[in-house]
Design an enzyme around this catalytic site. Structure first.
Site, PDB file in Angstrom:
ATOM      1  N   GLU A  14      -5.018   1.686   2.581  1.00 55.59           N
ATOM      2  CA  GLU A  14      -5.020   0.513   3.458  1.00 55.59           C
ATOM      3  C   GLU A  14      -5.059   0.886   4.926  1.00 55.59           C
ATOM      4  OE1 GLU A  14      -3.324  -2.769   5.883  1.00 55.59           O
ATOM      5  OE2 GLU A  14      -2.563  -0.730   5.616  1.00 55.59           O
ATOM      6  N   GLU A  15      -4.482   2.026   5.290  1.00 59.08           N
ATOM      7  CA  GLU A  15      -4.292   2.353   6.695  1.00 59.08           C
ATOM      8  C   GLU A  15      -5.553   2.862   7.391  1.00 59.08           C
ATOM      9  OE1 GLU A  15      -2.011   1.518   8.444  1.00 59.08           O
ATOM     10  OE2 GLU A  15      -0.132   1.432   7.340  1.00 59.08           O
ATOM     11  N   ASP A  74       6.545  -0.352   6.895  1.00 59.38           N
ATOM     12  CA  ASP A  74       5.144  -0.503   6.511  1.00 59.38           C
ATOM     13  C   ASP A  74       4.696   0.741   5.747  1.00 59.38           C
ATOM     14  OD1 ASP A  74       2.455  -1.432   6.407  1.00 59.38           O
ATOM     15  OD2 ASP A  74       1.990  -0.172   8.137  1.00 59.38           O
ATOM     16  N   ASP A 114      -0.105   4.320   1.227  1.00 60.22           N
ATOM     17  CA  ASP A 114      -0.432   5.293   2.266  1.00 60.22           C
ATOM     18  C   ASP A 114       0.262   4.870   3.554  1.00 60.22           C
ATOM     19  OD1 ASP A 114      -2.043   2.998   2.455  1.00 60.22           O
ATOM     20  OD2 ASP A 114      -3.588   4.054   3.573  1.00 60.22           O
ATOM     21  N   HIS A 174       0.831  -1.206   0.000  1.00 59.23           N
ATOM     22  CA  HIS A 174       0.000   0.000   0.000  1.00 59.23           C
ATOM     23  C   HIS A 174       0.865   1.256   0.000  1.00 59.23           C
ATOM     24  CE1 HIS A 174       0.510   0.554   4.415  1.00 59.23           C
ATOM     25  NE2 HIS A 174       0.452  -0.768   4.455  1.00 59.23           N
ATOM     26  N   HIS A 223       4.835   0.900  12.491  1.00 60.21           N
ATOM     27  CA  HIS A 223       4.040   2.085  12.885  1.00 60.21           C
ATOM     28  C   HIS A 223       4.706   2.862  14.021  1.00 60.21           C
ATOM     29  CE1 HIS A 223      -0.122   0.600  11.224  1.00 60.21           C
ATOM     30  NE2 HIS A 223       0.816   0.647  10.302  1.00 60.21           N
TER      31      HIS A 223
END
Length: 801
Positions: free
Chosen positions: A199-200, A165, A100, A98, A463
């Site tokens: 996605e987030e 990520d 984002d 992803h 994250h």
């Protein structure tokens, strides 16, 4: 293309190119933060850099890559890149990269260095990290500040928002697709990479993979494994948890703490209510046996994580409070009808969905509200109902958006390819599961995609502030992905695992144990089998005439009267001569199927995997069982057939097993004659052994209370083996009747044209009962015979180590 050549062609990750692309992508990450309505990501900023790398190799410029930029929201595109294979319908895909990211506060990004502080400014020359310029400011014990929205390099560490990520994965898969386009290897499978938006955060829908699936743009990916590249630590992630966020608002009555009898203490009510809810939850949702198979560290949980109330003085009993928390569900509450060998047959299993669990929690709260008087209190004046004021405490339960977990298919080609590629690239493979949640992939699995998950960042920095990945991990991730292409496209999975896992020591043990088990089965069960075949093959009586045998007991009496006890063991020579080969083959193939299905040594197989192992063993033994049983059936049936002198086939008399074989080879078409009835034999052995081994494993796990069945006693093994044998005949008995009548049918004047004709003829002349002739003796035989077989096998196998 040979495996070694393809590996050499794909080679290693081009570090310079990878870091150059990652630098540009991380440089956009400030505009990729996904936290609406304040922060809406602009994924097209990433797509621009990816296209700069791949468009020179696209079909528009004469290259092999098919590139499709799909946008449902301005500036928020998805990118589908396809490298065509040679075989239509074969496909392998990488999805989940992803574009984002989660938010990052630049003020939080720093680390402490004991020797000196420094800041790296990346200025690429012609090659790689070693030529990056470093401006060093000496300062003993200094703090190092990092900009999360630009790539910082510290040796092997690549720091920046999205490196782990998931922008690191975007750059990694881009490099893989670029290498394919540059080298143009001939692959059987089409390789597809899907770079996705949104996605987030799911506050805005219809932007990313959900829209791609809805519009059918990913349908062809169902033709092969789909690798979702968005986890961490370089190992296959085979299970994730569902998550149900909940809030429990509790209302009581505020009053002075010196007069507690006039108050309803919201804190006390909430604590006791939560205790009751948790007790009920853990009773209704105990640990699931598949959690051990998938390696979940914890079962499903329901717990509070936050507590708040409006405030007030210490001498005030609060009149309200709110407890918040979540339910973490292992992915075995899937809300779908499935079929598993949980008893003696393939039976439907209805599992609860996340919505059902939410409804259950609401039931708990409703019950407590209706029965406050039954809830435990805290002390002599603690109460939740003030009768004189007609006032009751109350609970209100609400939920935020819930997510379902996922359990990857451990029997799929994709899982085995991923495990073998990981083992070769990293040096070991250890699949893991977490009760953390990954959005979107459950929806893909429900749509029919074979989803497997992996990732090459670091779980420790996922994250996190100061997020970083390791370049060495990304290099290994490239190798895993490239090896996945090699293994999926150029090697047959079964051959791959048999080469890797075939061990002669285990084969010898299975041969020996299977032989002993088969001998035990034959000694105990052959008399029952003789009576079964006599009943199955007796001629249909003329109108008004009784059948040759009135039933199983009568068949035993007549056999003993005419032939003595030896008559019950007639025909045992053929199976006795081949019992070693038959059972050795059955248990050896089953053992090798177990090795093929097992993700790593020592991990117990699931019931479903044992079903597959049994079916594979059934295919193998059918080719040995068919000629063996033809000889046995001819010898067992000839005395019954001889009663009616005019019956077809009575002129043939056999002096023993070898005589049967000689006559069949001479007068019934040669070697093919010995395989008469092969089709019904396959139709019996494949589903029959699938059921038998599945039921055997299910019963063992049930009695052991889990997947570790090594400590079961002999009594348990006898019960499991006996019932497993009964399940074999329960599933396939009519097929066995058809097989028997075909094998004793006369070759020159056949009564039946084939299996279906025999089936219809029996049904027409004798009804359904005709398909179950001899069922009683078969069932009576199957329980003790298979109990003896499995016990002898397990004891022998255990003694051999």
């Amino acid at each position: 293309m040979a495996t070694s050549n393809l590996k050499e062609t794909l080679g290693d990750l081009n570090k310079e190119s990878f870091i150059s692309l990652l630098t540009k992508i991380i440089g956009e990450s400030k505009f990729l933060q996904n936290n609406p309505p304040e922060l809406i990501p602009e994924e097209d900023r990433v797509i621009k850099h990816v296209l700069d790398c791949l468009l020179p190799y696209s079909t528009t410029t004469g290259g092999p890559l098919i590139v499709n930029h799909v946008t449902y929201f301005p500036g928020r595109g998805n990118l589908i890149v396809e490298y065509p294979g040679t075989q239509p319908g074969k496909i392998l895909s990488f999805v989940g990269m992803h574009m984002d990211v989660v938010t990052a506060n630049p003020n939080d990004w720093f680390s402490y260095n004991r020797s000196y502080g420094f800041r790296l400014e990346l200025a690429f020359c012609s090659t790689y990290i070693d030529k990056a310029k470093c401006n060093v400011t000496p300062s003993i014990g200094a703090f190092m500040d990092f900009d999360p929205f630009s790539l910082s390099i510290d040796g092997d560490k690549l720091r920046g928002r999205g490196t782990t990520d998931c922008l690191g994965h975007v750059a990694l898969v881009t490099e893989l697709m670029k290498r394919l386009a540059e080298t143009k290897p001939k692959l059987e499978s089409t390789v597809v990479a899907v770079f996705i938006a949104n996605e987030e955060n799911s506050a805005i829908t219809g932007v990313g993979v959900d829209a791609l699936v809805k519009n059918g743009l990913l349908d062809k990916l169902k033709g092969g494994p789909l690798f979702w590249i968005d986890t961490a630590d370089k190992q296959p992630c085979i299970g994730t948890g569902g998550m149900i966020p909940w809030k429990l608002q509790v209302t009581g009555k505020l009053f002075h703490s010196g007069l507690p009898h006039k108050a309803i203490n919201a804190l006390e009510l909430s604590m006791e209510a939560l205790k009751e809810i948790q007790l009920r939850f853990y009773k209704d949702f105990p640990p699931h046996p598949d959690e051990q198979v998938y390696g979940f560290a914890t079962p499903s949980t329901m717990k509070p994580t936050q507590w708040n109330y409006p405030g007030g003085g210490i001498n005030q009993i609060p009149g309200e409070c709110t407890i918040s928390g979540d339910v973490r569900l292992t992915p075995f509450y899937n809300g779908r009808l499935s079929f598993r060998f949980r008893t003696n047959l393939l039976v439907p299993i209805f599992s609860l969905s996340v919505k059902d669990v939410m409804n259950k929690l609401q039931e708990y709260v409703d019950y407590i509200n209706e029965n406050l008087n039954k809830l435990d209190t805290r002390g002599p004046v603690s109460k939740y109902i003030l009768h004189d004021e007609n006032l009751r405490g109350s609970l209100t339960l609400t939920f935020d958006e819930a997510l379902s977990g996922v359990a990857c298919d451990l029997n799929s080609r994709g899982f085995h390819v991923l495990c073998k590629a990981t083992e070769e690239a990293v040096g070991h493979v250890k699949p893991y599961s977490i009760t953390g949640s990954l959005p979107l992939i459950r929806e893909l699995q429900d749509e029919g995609f074979d989803v497997q998950t992996a990732g090459y960042g670091l779980m420790a920095t996922y994250h996190a502030k100061n997020e970083y990945c390791l370049l060495s991990d990304m290099c290994q991730g490239y190798h895993i992905s490239a090896l996945g292409l090699v293994l999926n496209t150029l090697l047959d999975l079964i051959q791959l695992h048999f080469i890797a896992l075939f061990k002669m020591g285990d084969v010898a043990k299975d041969l020996t144990s299977g032989t002993v088990g088969g001998a035990a089965q034959l000694i105990v069960g052959h008399p029952f089998d003789t009576i079964k075949v006599k009943l199955q093959s007796q001629p249909v009586p003329l109108p008004g005439q009784p059948p040759r045998y009135a039933g199983a007991v009568d068949a035993v009496k007549q056999t003993l009267a005419a032939e003595g006890p030896r008559g019950l063991y007639k025909g045992m020579g053929a199976p006795l001569a081949t019992v070693a080969a038959f059972n050795a083959l059955l248990f050896t193939v089953r053992g090798q199927m177990e090795s093929f299905l097992r993700s790593e040594p020592g991990i117990p197989l699931t019931v479903n995997q044992q079903v597959i192992a049994g079916a594979g063993a059934g295919v193998a033994v059918s080719f040995l069982a068919c000629p063996t049983e033809l000889i046995k059936c001819r010898l067992q049936a000839q005395s019954a057939l001889a009663v009616d002198a005019g019956s077809a086939g009575v002129a043939v008399k056999y002096g023993g097993p070898m005589d049967v074989a000689k006559q069949v080879l001479r007068s019934e078409g040669g070697a093919m004659g010995l395989f008469k009835g092969l089709v019904p034999t396959l139709a019996r052995e494949v589903p029959g052994n699938a059921a038998m081994f599945g039921v055997y494993e299910a019963l063992k796990q049930y009695m052991a209370g889990g997947t570790d069945t090594s400590k079961l006693g002999r009594g348990s093994l006898i019960v499991a083996g006996g019932l497993a044998g009964a399940s074999f005949w329960s599933m396939v008995y009519p097929t066995d009747v058809v097989k028997s009548v075909l094998q004793v049918d006369d070759y020159k004047n056949p009564k039946y044209k084939g299996s279906m004709h025999a089936f219809r003829s029996i049904l027409a002349s004798e009804g359904v009962k005709g398909l179950y002739k001899g069922f009683g003796p078969a069932m009576a035989r199957s329980i003790p015979a298979n109990a003896a077989c499995f016990l002898a096998y397990e004891v022998t196998r255990s003694s051999l180590g």
